[in-house]
Motif scaffolding. Structure first.
Motif, mmCIF file in Angstrom:
data_model
loop_
_atom_site.group_PDB
_atom_site.id
_atom_site.type_symbol
_atom_site.label_atom_id
_atom_site.label_comp_id
_atom_site.label_asym_id
_atom_site.label_seq_id
_atom_site.Cartn_x
_atom_site.Cartn_y
_atom_site.Cartn_z
ATOM 1 N N UNK A 106 -4.828 94.042 58.264
ATOM 2 C CA UNK A 106 -5.096 93.415 56.776
ATOM 3 C C UNK A 106 -5.481 91.930 57.493
ATOM 4 N N UNK A 107 -5.939 91.320 56.364
ATOM 5 C CA UNK A 107 -7.336 90.871 56.965
ATOM 6 C C UNK A 107 -6.245 89.165 57.514
ATOM 7 N N UNK A 108 -6.567 88.506 58.214
ATOM 8 C CA UNK A 108 -5.939 86.851 58.662
ATOM 9 C C UNK A 108 -6.828 85.963 58.621
ATOM 10 N N UNK A 109 -6.404 84.911 58.717
ATOM 11 C CA UNK A 109 -7.299 83.634 58.757
ATOM 12 C C UNK A 109 -6.464 82.192 59.458
ATOM 13 N N UNK A 110 -8.109 82.341 60.302
ATOM 14 C CA UNK A 110 -6.869 81.007 61.490
ATOM 15 C C UNK A 110 -6.296 80.116 60.917
ATOM 16 N N UNK A 128 -2.021 82.466 62.765
ATOM 17 C CA UNK A 128 -2.748 83.531 61.617
ATOM 18 C C UNK A 128 -1.523 83.860 59.722
ATOM 19 N N UNK A 129 -2.505 83.274 58.515
ATOM 20 C CA UNK A 129 -2.012 83.583 57.932
ATOM 21 C C UNK A 129 -2.666 84.910 57.310
ATOM 22 N N UNK A 130 -1.755 85.444 56.379
ATOM 23 C CA UNK A 130 -1.997 87.312 56.145
ATOM 24 C C UNK A 130 -1.757 86.930 54.505
ATOM 25 N N UNK A 131 -1.895 87.765 54.109
ATOM 26 C CA UNK A 131 -1.498 88.047 52.111
ATOM 27 C C UNK A 131 -0.023 88.309 51.893
#
Length: 322
Positions: A106-110, A128-131
């Motif tokens: 999955x895509x993740x954003x710090x 790390x924020x995932x959907x």
């Protein structure tokens, strides 16, 4: 970018109350283990109390109670509940990165948020924020990596007394009344807990994964072993089912010198290469009722077992030099 490998058991999970079970008036988790002050600590609860599957902690994220899976199989903290980040900006310029689970990705954003326990310990921590996650339906807000929380410190997870803490590193030989299985972590680029497990005269690298209910090893390594019960279904964080053989295999093996006889293990096919030399995972079926000591700086991984003995026993590591 490949960030981490996670395994989560497929279970029917019971909801937990949104309270912090540890406060300043209770005895510290570190009592009897070290004289060092705990720098972060929490009680542990379980969705399956008998098997101690899915160890869960309730912590504060930006002052809000968050139910988190305590997962040694990850070296990063995950969040999928954006409401915990109200008023908390992401890392400036942080690009979207790829988070690899056991099967899916999955895509993740710090992002950063304040992490706190029930004893007044708090600091800014990276997540790390995932959907989304399959665990969201059971009230989980994310995954807490104990080694990520520890940082430069040691982490101790007491699966007998059901709590964990971080502190300055200490010598486990000073702990009285326990059997000590000394060992070494296999250094790897993702800073995961990976150790050698010995069977059939060989050292096999396995990921230490408290997020997995059962131990899983490559089918090619254990296909000739006696058959056991039907293998349970397992899922990763995304809800993707982990491929497995229909029946478990009964395996004799040693972890840090501690012997397990005819232990049921789930045979699995090779997972996508994550940059970590591992041939499966050690699950809560092995870890429950034991104490884990991990020092990432010294690459030390020890297993402690409380026993009614006159003097503690030290089992020296049988792993190869790293």
């Amino acid at each position: 970018m490949k960030l981490s490998t996670l395994s989560v058991s497929f279970l029917t999970m019971a909801g937990l109350t949104s309270t912090l079970p540890v406060d300043a008036s209770t005895v510290s988790c570190s009592a009897g283990l070290t004289t060092h002050s705990a720098q972060f600590e929490s009680a542990i609860q379980y969705d399956d109390e008998q098997n101690k599957a899915n160890p869960t902690v309730n912590v504060l994220v930006n002052g809000k109670v968050a139910k988190m899976l305590l997962d040694t199989g990850s070296s990063l903290n995950l969040l999928w509940d954006p409401s915990l980040l109200d008023g908390t900006p992401g890392t400036p310029g942080a690009p979207s990165e790829r988070m690899d689970y056991h099967v899916a990705s999955a895509d993740a954003r710090r992002v950063e948020a304040e992490l706190a326990d029930g004893r007044g310990h708090a600091w800014r921590e990276a997540f790390y924020l995932v959907a989304d996650s399959a665990l969201a339906a059971e009230g989980y807000a994310g995954i807490l990596s104990p080694q990520a929380v520890a940082g430069q410190n040691a982490v101790v997870i007491d699966f007998e007394r059901n709590c964990f803490f971080t502190s300055a590193p200490f010598d486990v030989k000073s702990v009285k009344g326990v059997q000590i299985g000394r060992g070494k972590n296999i250094r790897n680029p993702l800073a995961l807990m990976v150790i050698h497990v010995k069977f059939d005269g060989r050292d096999v690298p396995l990921l230490v994964d408290s997020g997995a209910a059962s131990t899983m090893i490559l089918d090619s390594l254990i296909a000739s072993k006696p058959k056991g019960a039907q293998a349970p279904r397992m899922m990763d964080v995304s809800g993707t089912e982990i491929p497995r053989a229909n029946q478990m295999r009964l395996l004799d093996f040693k972890v840090n010198g501690l012997t397990f006889k005819a232990h049921p293990v789930i045979p699995v096919p090779p997972a996508p290469q994550q940059g970590v030399p591992e041939a499966g995972v050690i699950g809560m079926d092995v870890l429950k009722d034991r104490i884990l000591y991990y020092d990432g700086i010294r690459q030390e991984f020890d297993l402690l077992t409380r026993r009614p003995v006159a003097k503690y026993t030290v089992v020296e590591p049988q792993t190869r030099e790293q």
